[in-house]
Design a protein around this motif. Structure first.
Motif, PDB file in Angstrom:
ATOM      1  N   UNK A 232      25.634  21.960  26.781  1.00 20.93           N
ATOM      2  CA  UNK A 232      25.706  23.182  27.579  1.00 20.93           C
ATOM      3  C   UNK A 232      24.334  23.834  27.462  1.00 20.93           C
ATOM      4  N   UNK A 233      23.678  24.023  28.603  1.00 24.37           N
ATOM      5  CA  UNK A 233      22.333  24.603  28.612  1.00 24.37           C
ATOM      6  C   UNK A 233      22.436  26.050  29.098  1.00 24.37           C
ATOM      7  N   UNK A 262      31.657  19.139  19.283  1.00 24.61           N
ATOM      8  CA  UNK A 262      30.572  18.167  19.258  1.00 24.61           C
ATOM      9  C   UNK A 262      29.672  18.214  20.478  1.00 24.61           C
ATOM     10  N   UNK A 263      29.622  19.363  21.136  1.00 21.26           N
ATOM     11  CA  UNK A 263      28.751  19.549  22.302  1.00 21.26           C
ATOM     12  C   UNK A 263      27.427  20.151  21.824  1.00 21.26           C
ATOM     13  N   UNK A 264      26.308  19.630  22.299  1.00 17.41           N
ATOM     14  CA  UNK A 264      24.997  20.181  21.922  1.00 17.41           C
ATOM     15  C   UNK A 264      24.739  21.418  22.780  1.00 17.41           C
ATOM     16  N   UNK A 265      24.513  22.560  22.152  1.00 15.64           N
ATOM     17  CA  UNK A 265      24.204  23.754  22.944  1.00 15.64           C
ATOM     18  C   UNK A 265      22.700  23.993  22.908  1.00 15.64           C
ATOM     19  N   UNK A 266      22.142  24.108  24.095  1.00 16.19           N
ATOM     20  CA  UNK A 266      20.687  24.162  24.263  1.00 16.19           C
ATOM     21  C   UNK A 266      20.280  25.519  24.819  1.00 16.19           C
ATOM     22  N   UNK A 267      19.340  26.181  24.149  1.00 16.27           N
ATOM     23  CA  UNK A 267      18.801  27.444  24.655  1.00 16.27           C
ATOM     24  C   UNK A 267      17.571  27.152  25.499  1.00 16.27           C
ATOM     25  N   UNK A 268      17.644  27.484  26.782  1.00 13.15           N
ATOM     26  CA  UNK A 268      16.447  27.430  27.621  1.00 13.15           C
ATOM     27  C   UNK A 268      15.709  28.744  27.414  1.00 13.15           C
TER      28      UNK A 268
END
Ligand code: PLZ
Length: 457
Positions: A232-233, A262-268
Protein backbone atom coordinates in the motif's frame (compact mmCIF):
# COMPACT_ATOMS: atom_id res chain seq x y z
CA UNK A 1 0.20 47.23 -2.50
CA UNK A 2 0.35 47.59 -6.29
CA UNK A 3 2.59 46.18 -8.96
CA UNK A 4 6.13 46.85 -10.26
CA UNK A 5 7.68 47.67 -6.94
CA UNK A 6 10.70 46.75 -4.93
CA UNK A 7 9.18 45.40 -1.72
CA UNK A 8 10.81 45.13 1.72
CA UNK A 9 14.54 44.65 1.11
CA UNK A 10 15.73 41.83 3.36
CA UNK A 11 18.94 40.84 1.63
CA UNK A 12 21.11 38.45 3.60
CA UNK A 13 24.84 38.63 2.81
CA UNK A 14 25.09 35.00 1.72
CA UNK A 15 22.66 35.51 -1.15
CA UNK A 16 24.03 36.40 -4.55
CA UNK A 17 20.57 37.67 -5.54
CA UNK A 18 18.70 40.34 -3.61
CA UNK A 19 15.82 38.66 -1.79
CA UNK A 20 13.06 40.96 -3.00
CA UNK A 21 10.65 40.94 -5.88
CA UNK A 22 10.98 43.33 -8.75
CA UNK A 23 8.98 43.56 -11.96
CA UNK A 24 10.63 45.62 -14.71
CA UNK A 25 8.79 44.37 -17.82
CA UNK A 26 5.43 42.96 -18.68
CA UNK A 27 5.26 39.25 -17.73
CA UNK A 28 6.52 37.36 -19.69
CA UNK A 29 9.02 39.99 -20.84
CA UNK A 30 10.31 40.45 -24.41
CA UNK A 31 13.38 38.20 -24.02
CA UNK A 32 11.28 35.42 -22.48
CA UNK A 33 8.80 35.70 -25.33
CA UNK A 34 11.60 35.45 -27.87
CA UNK A 35 12.94 32.32 -26.17
CA UNK A 36 9.45 30.93 -26.07
CA UNK A 37 9.19 31.22 -29.84
CA UNK A 38 12.48 29.30 -30.26
CA UNK A 39 11.22 26.70 -27.81
CA UNK A 40 7.95 26.18 -29.64
CA UNK A 41 9.89 25.11 -32.73
CA UNK A 42 11.95 22.42 -31.01
CA UNK A 43 10.52 21.43 -27.62
CA UNK A 44 7.66 18.92 -27.66
CA UNK A 45 4.26 20.49 -26.97
CA UNK A 46 3.59 17.83 -24.30
CA UNK A 47 6.08 19.65 -22.07
CA UNK A 48 4.32 22.79 -20.92
CA UNK A 49 5.42 25.58 -18.56
CA UNK A 50 3.14 27.06 -15.92
CA UNK A 51 4.85 30.46 -16.14
CA UNK A 52 6.96 30.85 -19.30
CA UNK A 53 9.49 33.33 -17.95
CA UNK A 54 12.95 31.99 -18.76
CA UNK A 55 15.14 31.82 -15.69
CA UNK A 56 18.74 32.93 -15.81
CA UNK A 57 19.68 32.82 -12.14
CA UNK A 58 18.20 31.70 -8.86
CA UNK A 59 19.24 32.06 -5.26
CA UNK A 60 17.54 31.60 -1.93
CA UNK A 61 13.84 32.14 -2.57
CA UNK A 62 14.22 34.28 -5.69
CA UNK A 63 14.20 33.49 -9.42
CA UNK A 64 15.67 36.02 -11.85
CA UNK A 65 14.46 35.88 -15.45
CA UNK A 66 16.23 36.90 -18.66
CA UNK A 67 14.42 40.25 -18.62
CA UNK A 68 15.72 41.10 -15.15
CA UNK A 69 12.47 40.41 -13.28
CA UNK A 70 12.85 38.95 -9.79
CA UNK A 71 10.16 36.45 -8.75
CA UNK A 72 9.43 35.32 -5.22
CA UNK A 73 9.33 31.56 -5.63
CA UNK A 74 6.58 29.74 -3.74
CA UNK A 75 7.10 26.59 -5.79
CA UNK A 76 10.79 25.71 -5.37
CA UNK A 77 10.60 23.65 -8.57
CA UNK A 78 7.72 21.72 -6.95
CA UNK A 79 9.39 21.22 -3.62
CA UNK A 80 12.94 20.55 -4.80
CA UNK A 81 15.11 23.46 -3.74
CA UNK A 82 14.07 23.07 -0.12
CA UNK A 83 17.40 24.31 1.24
CA UNK A 84 17.18 27.32 -1.11
CA UNK A 85 18.17 27.88 -4.71
CA UNK A 86 21.93 27.52 -5.26
CA UNK A 87 22.53 26.98 -1.56
CA UNK A 88 26.24 27.73 -1.10
CA UNK A 89 27.31 24.50 0.60
CA UNK A 90 25.42 22.41 -1.97
CA UNK A 91 27.04 24.31 -4.82
CA UNK A 92 30.50 23.89 -3.26
CA UNK A 93 30.04 20.16 -2.59
CA UNK A 94 28.80 19.47 -6.12
CA UNK A 95 31.56 21.60 -7.68
CA UNK A 96 34.23 19.77 -5.65
CA UNK A 97 32.81 16.42 -6.64
CA UNK A 98 32.81 17.42 -10.32
CA UNK A 99 36.59 17.81 -10.07
CA UNK A 100 37.08 14.40 -8.46
CA UNK A 101 34.78 11.95 -10.22
CA UNK A 102 31.55 12.55 -12.14
CA UNK A 103 30.51 9.01 -12.93
CA UNK A 104 31.63 5.43 -12.55
CA UNK A 105 28.30 3.57 -12.13
CA UNK A 106 28.00 2.29 -8.59
CA UNK A 107 27.15 -1.23 -9.80
CA UNK A 108 30.51 -1.34 -11.66
CA UNK A 109 32.93 0.45 -9.31
CA UNK A 110 31.43 1.99 -6.16
CA UNK A 111 32.33 5.16 -4.26
CA UNK A 112 31.88 6.46 -0.71
CA UNK A 113 29.31 9.20 -1.40
CA UNK A 114 26.60 6.65 -2.23
CA UNK A 115 27.29 4.80 1.02
CA UNK A 116 27.20 8.06 3.00
CA UNK A 117 23.79 9.03 1.57
CA UNK A 118 22.47 5.56 2.50
CA UNK A 119 23.82 6.04 6.06
CA UNK A 120 22.15 9.44 6.34
CA UNK A 121 18.83 8.09 5.08
CA UNK A 122 19.03 5.16 7.49
CA UNK A 123 19.63 7.60 10.35
CA UNK A 124 16.88 10.09 9.42
CA UNK A 125 13.97 8.00 8.16
CA UNK A 126 11.44 6.96 10.83
CA UNK A 127 11.94 3.65 12.64
CA UNK A 128 14.66 2.30 14.84
CA UNK A 129 15.50 -0.81 12.85
CA UNK A 130 18.25 -1.82 10.43
CA UNK A 131 17.63 -0.07 7.09
CA UNK A 132 19.05 -0.25 3.61
CA UNK A 133 18.79 2.02 0.57
CA UNK A 134 18.88 1.92 -3.21
CA UNK A 135 19.50 5.20 -5.04
CA UNK A 136 17.84 6.09 -8.35
CA UNK A 137 17.21 9.21 -10.42
CA UNK A 138 13.63 10.38 -10.05
CA UNK A 139 10.60 10.12 -7.85
CA UNK A 140 8.75 7.88 -10.27
CA UNK A 141 11.75 5.57 -10.42
CA UNK A 142 11.76 5.37 -6.61
CA UNK A 143 8.07 4.42 -6.67
CA UNK A 144 8.76 1.76 -9.33
CA UNK A 145 11.58 0.29 -7.25
CA UNK A 146 9.58 0.37 -4.03
CA UNK A 147 6.85 -1.65 -5.76
CA UNK A 148 9.39 -4.06 -7.29
CA UNK A 149 10.96 -4.72 -3.90
CA UNK A 150 7.59 -5.15 -2.17
CA UNK A 151 6.44 -7.64 -4.80
CA UNK A 152 9.67 -9.62 -4.56
CA UNK A 153 9.49 -9.62 -0.76
CA UNK A 154 5.85 -10.72 -0.53
CA UNK A 155 5.55 -12.81 -3.68
CA UNK A 156 2.23 -11.02 -4.24
CA UNK A 157 0.94 -9.11 -7.25
CA UNK A 158 -1.41 -6.30 -6.17
CA UNK A 159 -0.47 -2.68 -5.54
CA UNK A 160 -2.81 -0.35 -3.65
CA UNK A 161 -2.80 3.44 -3.68
CA UNK A 162 -5.11 6.10 -2.23
CA UNK A 163 -7.61 8.34 -3.98
CA UNK A 164 -6.11 11.74 -4.94
CA UNK A 165 -2.60 10.25 -5.03
CA UNK A 166 0.15 11.27 -7.42
CA UNK A 167 3.12 8.98 -8.01
CA UNK A 168 4.67 9.83 -11.38
CA UNK A 169 4.70 9.63 -15.16
CA UNK A 170 6.19 6.20 -15.94
CA UNK A 171 3.87 3.42 -17.08
CA UNK A 172 3.36 1.88 -13.65
CA UNK A 173 3.07 5.22 -11.86
CA UNK A 174 0.58 6.59 -14.41
CA UNK A 175 -1.64 3.71 -13.34
CA UNK A 176 -1.10 4.69 -9.69
CA UNK A 177 -2.21 8.32 -10.10
CA UNK A 178 -5.77 9.28 -9.22
CA UNK A 179 -6.22 11.89 -11.93
CA UNK A 180 -6.16 10.63 -15.51
CA UNK A 181 -5.81 13.99 -17.18
CA UNK A 182 -3.26 15.29 -18.05
CA UNK A 183 -0.98 12.53 -16.84
CA UNK A 184 -2.39 9.51 -18.62
CA UNK A 185 -4.72 10.66 -21.39
CA UNK A 186 -4.03 8.56 -24.47
CA UNK A 187 -0.85 7.00 -23.06
CA UNK A 188 -2.22 3.52 -22.28
CA UNK A 189 -2.43 0.59 -22.01
CA UNK A 190 -1.50 0.81 -18.36
CA UNK A 191 -0.07 -1.57 -15.78
CA UNK A 192 -2.65 -3.82 -14.16
CA UNK A 193 -3.11 -4.93 -10.56
CA UNK A 194 -3.25 -1.36 -9.26
CA UNK A 195 -6.15 -0.61 -6.88
CA UNK A 196 -7.36 2.82 -5.79
CA UNK A 197 -8.68 2.87 -2.24
CA UNK A 198 -10.52 5.73 -0.48
CA UNK A 199 -8.23 8.13 1.41
CA UNK A 200 -8.61 10.42 4.41
CA UNK A 201 -9.70 13.91 3.34
CA UNK A 202 -11.04 15.49 6.55
CA UNK A 203 -12.33 18.66 4.88
CA UNK A 204 -14.57 16.67 2.56
CA UNK A 205 -15.25 13.33 4.25
CA UNK A 206 -15.64 14.49 7.86
CA UNK A 207 -14.28 11.14 9.07
CA UNK A 208 -11.86 10.69 11.95
CA UNK A 209 -8.72 8.63 11.38
CA UNK A 210 -10.24 5.34 12.54
CA UNK A 211 -13.37 5.75 10.43
CA UNK A 212 -11.37 6.70 7.33
CA UNK A 213 -8.95 3.81 7.89
CA UNK A 214 -11.86 1.38 8.34
CA UNK A 215 -13.24 2.54 4.98
CA UNK A 216 -9.85 2.08 3.29
CA UNK A 217 -9.34 -1.35 4.85
CA UNK A 218 -12.87 -2.49 3.93
CA UNK A 219 -12.10 -1.61 0.32
CA UNK A 220 -8.76 -3.42 0.35
CA UNK A 221 -10.23 -6.55 1.93
CA UNK A 222 -13.23 -6.70 -0.39
CA UNK A 223 -11.78 -5.54 -3.71
CA UNK A 224 -8.18 -6.79 -3.49
CA UNK A 225 -7.87 -9.29 -0.66
CA UNK A 226 -5.01 -8.96 1.81
CA UNK A 227 -3.48 -12.25 0.68
CA UNK A 228 -2.81 -10.84 -2.80
CA UNK A 229 -1.69 -7.38 -1.72
CA UNK A 230 2.05 -6.67 -2.00
CA UNK A 231 2.02 -3.05 -0.90
CA UNK A 232 0.00 0.00 0.00
CA UNK A 233 1.64 3.23 -1.15
CA UNK A 234 0.58 6.47 0.58
CA UNK A 235 1.78 10.07 0.64
CA UNK A 236 1.70 11.15 4.32
CA UNK A 237 0.50 14.54 3.06
CA UNK A 238 -0.81 14.29 -0.50
CA UNK A 239 1.05 16.65 -2.84
CA UNK A 240 -0.43 17.11 -6.31
CA UNK A 241 -3.82 16.01 -4.96
CA UNK A 242 -4.03 19.18 -2.87
CA UNK A 243 -2.02 18.89 0.36
CA UNK A 244 -4.58 16.73 2.16
CA UNK A 245 -3.46 16.14 5.72
CA UNK A 246 -4.97 12.83 6.84
CA UNK A 247 -6.89 12.61 10.10
CA UNK A 248 -4.86 11.55 13.15
CA UNK A 249 -4.31 7.80 13.44
CA UNK A 250 -5.35 7.16 9.84
CA UNK A 251 -1.86 6.19 8.66
CA UNK A 252 -0.88 4.31 11.82
CA UNK A 253 -4.11 2.29 11.68
CA UNK A 254 -3.37 1.35 8.07
CA UNK A 255 0.23 0.46 8.98
CA UNK A 256 -0.99 -1.83 11.77
CA UNK A 257 -3.37 -3.57 9.33
CA UNK A 258 -0.56 -3.92 6.74
CA UNK A 259 1.81 -5.38 9.33
CA UNK A 260 -0.82 -7.84 10.51
CA UNK A 261 -1.42 -9.04 6.94
CA UNK A 262 2.16 -9.02 5.66
CA UNK A 263 1.55 -6.06 3.34
CA UNK A 264 4.49 -3.67 2.81
CA UNK A 265 3.38 -0.11 3.55
CA UNK A 266 5.33 2.48 1.61
CA UNK A 267 5.50 6.20 2.38
CA UNK A 268 5.83 8.32 -0.74
CA UNK A 269 7.72 11.19 0.91
CA UNK A 270 8.89 12.51 -2.44
CA UNK A 271 7.14 15.86 -2.00
CA UNK A 272 6.69 15.92 1.79
CA UNK A 273 10.10 14.68 2.91
CA UNK A 274 13.54 16.18 3.50
CA UNK A 275 12.65 18.79 6.15
CA UNK A 276 9.84 20.36 4.15
CA UNK A 277 7.15 19.95 6.81
CA UNK A 278 9.27 20.76 9.87
CA UNK A 279 10.27 17.13 10.35
CA UNK A 280 12.83 15.22 8.32
CA UNK A 281 9.91 13.14 7.03
CA UNK A 282 6.23 14.11 7.23
CA UNK A 283 5.35 10.59 8.46
CA UNK A 284 6.75 11.68 11.84
CA UNK A 285 3.85 14.12 12.33
CA UNK A 286 1.52 11.14 12.48
CA UNK A 287 3.76 8.77 14.45
CA UNK A 288 3.92 6.65 11.31
CA UNK A 289 6.93 4.37 10.85
CA UNK A 290 6.57 3.05 7.29
CA UNK A 291 8.21 -0.16 6.08
CA UNK A 292 9.73 1.70 3.12
CA UNK A 293 10.25 5.43 2.56
CA UNK A 294 10.63 7.04 -0.87
CA UNK A 295 12.70 10.23 -1.17
CA UNK A 296 13.44 12.45 -4.16
CA UNK A 297 12.90 16.15 -4.96
CA UNK A 298 14.50 18.00 -2.01
CA UNK A 299 17.14 15.39 -1.26
CA UNK A 300 19.95 16.85 -3.37
CA UNK A 301 19.21 20.58 -3.45
CA UNK A 302 18.12 20.49 -7.10
CA UNK A 303 20.28 17.71 -8.53
CA UNK A 304 18.47 14.58 -9.65
CA UNK A 305 18.53 11.89 -6.98
CA UNK A 306 15.93 9.62 -5.42
CA UNK A 307 15.92 6.77 -2.94
CA UNK A 308 14.07 3.80 -1.57
CA UNK A 309 14.98 3.28 2.09
CA UNK A 310 13.53 0.74 4.44
CA UNK A 311 13.61 -2.34 6.58
CA UNK A 312 16.77 -4.27 5.71
CA UNK A 313 14.96 -7.61 5.43
CA UNK A 314 12.50 -6.19 2.89
CA UNK A 315 15.14 -4.28 0.90
CA UNK A 316 17.40 -7.35 0.78
CA UNK A 317 14.73 -9.53 -0.78
CA UNK A 318 15.80 -8.21 -4.17
CA UNK A 319 18.56 -10.49 -5.49
CA UNK A 320 22.06 -9.19 -6.40
CA UNK A 321 21.87 -7.45 -9.78
CA UNK A 322 18.10 -6.98 -9.44
CA UNK A 323 18.30 -3.25 -8.69
CA UNK A 324 20.28 -0.51 -10.41
CA UNK A 325 20.39 1.87 -13.36
CA UNK A 326 23.16 3.79 -15.10
CA UNK A 327 22.87 7.12 -13.30
CA UNK A 328 21.33 6.01 -10.00
CA UNK A 329 23.23 7.54 -7.09
CA UNK A 330 25.43 9.69 -9.31
CA UNK A 331 28.46 10.95 -7.31
CA UNK A 332 27.73 14.65 -7.90
CA UNK A 333 24.09 14.24 -6.85
CA UNK A 334 25.23 12.26 -3.78
CA UNK A 335 27.76 14.93 -2.79
CA UNK A 336 24.99 17.52 -3.05
CA UNK A 337 22.68 15.34 -0.95
CA UNK A 338 25.27 15.01 1.81
CA UNK A 339 25.53 18.82 1.84
CA UNK A 340 21.71 19.06 2.02
CA UNK A 341 21.58 16.84 5.12
CA UNK A 342 24.35 18.95 6.71
CA UNK A 343 22.64 22.18 5.76
CA UNK A 344 19.36 21.06 7.37
CA UNK A 345 21.20 20.49 10.66
CA UNK A 346 23.57 23.46 10.48
CA UNK A 347 20.94 26.01 9.48
CA UNK A 348 18.19 24.69 11.75
CA UNK A 349 15.93 24.21 8.74
CA UNK A 350 13.31 22.17 10.61
CA UNK A 351 12.68 25.28 12.72
CA UNK A 352 12.66 27.44 9.58
CA UNK A 353 9.87 25.26 8.17
CA UNK A 354 7.90 25.77 11.38
CA UNK A 355 8.48 29.53 11.17
CA UNK A 356 7.15 29.55 7.61
CA UNK A 357 4.07 27.62 8.73
CA UNK A 358 3.40 30.12 11.53
CA UNK A 359 3.77 33.23 9.39
CA UNK A 360 1.91 31.85 6.42
CA UNK A 361 -1.03 30.27 8.25
CA UNK A 362 -1.51 33.36 10.46
CA UNK A 363 -1.77 35.49 7.30
CA UNK A 364 -4.01 33.00 5.52
CA UNK A 365 -6.34 32.80 8.53
CA UNK A 366 -6.67 36.60 8.45
CA UNK A 367 -7.59 36.41 4.76
CA UNK A 368 -10.02 33.51 5.28
CA UNK A 369 -12.04 35.71 7.68
CA UNK A 370 -12.56 38.22 4.87
CA UNK A 371 -12.88 35.98 1.81
CA UNK A 372 -15.29 33.07 1.98
CA UNK A 373 -13.82 31.67 -1.23
CA UNK A 374 -11.14 30.20 1.07
CA UNK A 375 -12.73 26.95 2.21
CA UNK A 376 -9.83 25.31 4.00
CA UNK A 377 -6.29 26.06 5.15
CA UNK A 378 -4.13 23.01 5.70
CA UNK A 379 -0.63 21.58 5.62
CA UNK A 380 2.51 21.45 7.71
CA UNK A 381 5.70 23.48 7.68
CA UNK A 382 6.53 24.83 4.24
CA UNK A 383 3.82 22.65 2.66
CA UNK A 384 0.69 24.76 3.14
CA UNK A 385 -2.36 25.15 0.92
CA UNK A 386 -5.74 26.80 0.69
CA UNK A 387 -8.64 25.03 -0.96
CA UNK A 388 -10.85 27.44 -2.87
CA UNK A 389 -14.59 26.91 -3.13
CA UNK A 390 -17.53 28.63 -4.77
CA UNK A 391 -18.82 30.78 -1.93
CA UNK A 392 -22.53 30.76 -1.24
CA UNK A 393 -25.42 28.45 -0.70
CA UNK A 394 -25.44 25.17 1.17
CA UNK A 395 -26.04 23.31 -2.09
CA UNK A 396 -22.88 24.61 -3.67
CA UNK A 397 -20.89 24.54 -0.44
CA UNK A 398 -17.39 23.20 -1.01
CA UNK A 399 -17.89 23.18 -4.76
CA UNK A 400 -14.35 23.37 -6.22
CA UNK A 401 -13.28 26.74 -7.59
CA UNK A 402 -10.45 26.24 -10.09
CA UNK A 403 -11.28 29.56 -11.78
CA UNK A 404 -10.34 31.46 -8.63
CA UNK A 405 -7.07 29.51 -8.33
CA UNK A 406 -6.18 30.30 -11.94
CA UNK A 407 -7.01 33.98 -11.53
CA UNK A 408 -4.89 34.29 -8.37
CA UNK A 409 -1.91 32.51 -9.94
CA UNK A 410 -2.09 34.84 -12.96
CA UNK A 411 -2.57 37.98 -10.84
CA UNK A 412 0.44 37.09 -8.68
CA UNK A 413 2.68 36.20 -11.63
CA UNK A 414 2.11 39.67 -13.10
CA UNK A 415 3.38 41.09 -9.79
CA UNK A 416 6.46 38.91 -9.48
CA UNK A 417 5.19 36.08 -7.33
CA UNK A 418 5.22 32.46 -8.41
CA UNK A 419 2.33 30.51 -6.86
CA UNK A 420 1.52 26.94 -7.87
CA UNK A 421 -1.87 25.36 -8.17
CA UNK A 422 -2.67 21.78 -7.12
CA UNK A 423 -5.71 19.69 -6.35
CA UNK A 424 -7.67 17.03 -8.14
CA UNK A 425 -10.02 19.74 -9.48
CA UNK A 426 -7.29 22.41 -9.83
CA UNK A 427 -8.98 23.93 -6.79
CA UNK A 428 -6.01 24.31 -4.47
CA UNK A 429 -3.40 27.05 -4.19
CA UNK A 430 -0.27 25.59 -2.65
CA UNK A 431 2.67 27.26 -0.96
CA UNK A 432 5.79 25.14 -1.30
CA UNK A 433 8.65 27.58 -0.79
CA UNK A 434 12.26 26.91 -0.02
CA UNK A 435 13.10 27.15 3.66
CA UNK A 436 15.11 30.26 2.82
CA UNK A 437 11.82 32.12 2.35
CA UNK A 438 11.87 35.09 4.74
CA UNK A 439 8.93 36.31 6.80
CA UNK A 440 9.15 39.63 4.96
CA UNK A 441 8.72 37.89 1.60
CA UNK A 442 5.79 35.89 2.97
CA UNK A 443 4.09 39.06 4.24
CA UNK A 444 4.72 40.68 0.88
CA UNK A 445 3.14 37.71 -0.91
CA UNK A 446 0.15 37.76 1.47
CA UNK A 447 -0.47 41.38 0.51
CA UNK A 448 -0.50 40.44 -3.15
CA UNK A 449 -2.77 37.47 -2.38
CA UNK A 450 -5.13 39.86 -0.58
CA UNK A 451 -5.26 42.07 -3.69
CA UNK A 452 -5.79 39.00 -5.89
CA UNK A 453 -8.70 37.81 -3.72
CA UNK A 454 -10.23 41.30 -3.75
CA UNK A 455 -9.92 41.38 -7.55
CA UNK A 456 -12.00 38.18 -7.81
CA UNK A 457 -14.97 40.38 -6.90
N1 PLZ B 1 5.45 11.15 -5.83
C1 PLZ B 1 4.37 12.52 -4.10
O1 PLZ B 1 4.96 14.71 -5.80
C2 PLZ B 1 6.33 14.50 -8.33
C3 PLZ B 1 5.26 16.32 -10.58
C4 PLZ B 1 5.71 17.31 -11.57
P1 PLZ B 1 9.34 12.65 -10.28
N2 PLZ B 1 5.45 15.61 -8.24
C5 PLZ B 1 5.66 16.69 -9.19
C6 PLZ B 1 5.23 16.92 -12.93
O2 PLZ B 1 4.31 17.58 -13.44
O3 PLZ B 1 5.75 15.97 -13.50
C7 PLZ B 1 6.04 13.32 -7.43
C8 PLZ B 1 5.36 13.49 -6.21
C9 PLZ B 1 5.08 12.37 -5.42
C10 PLZ B 1 6.11 10.97 -6.98
C11 PLZ B 1 6.43 12.04 -7.81
C12 PLZ B 1 7.20 11.77 -9.06
O4 PLZ B 1 8.49 12.32 -8.97
O5 PLZ B 1 10.69 13.01 -9.77
O6 PLZ B 1 8.62 13.77 -10.99
O7 PLZ B 1 9.35 11.40 -11.09
Amino acid sequence: MTDTIDAQPTVAPIHSVEQTRKVVTEIPGPKSRELHERRRAVVADGVSSALPVYIERANGAILVDVDGNRFVDFGAGIGVTTVGHTEQSVVAAAADQLQDVIHTLFTITPYEEYVRVAELLAAHTPGDWAKKTVLVNSGAEAVENGVKIARKHTGRRAVAVLDHAYHGRTNLTMAMNYKAHPYATGFGPFAGDVYHAPNSYPYRDGLDGHEAAARTIAYLEKVVGAADLACLVAEPIQGEGGFMVPADEYLTTLQAWCTEHGVVMIADEIQSGMARTGRFFASEHFGWQPDLVLSAKGIAGGLPLAAVTGRAEIMDSAHAGGLGGTFGGNPVACAAAIAVFESIERNGLLQEAERIERTLTAGLERLAKRYDVIGDIRGKGAMIAIELIQPGTAVTAKQPNPEAVGAIVEFAAQRGILFLSAGTWGNVLRFLPSLAMTDALIEDALTVLDDALAALG
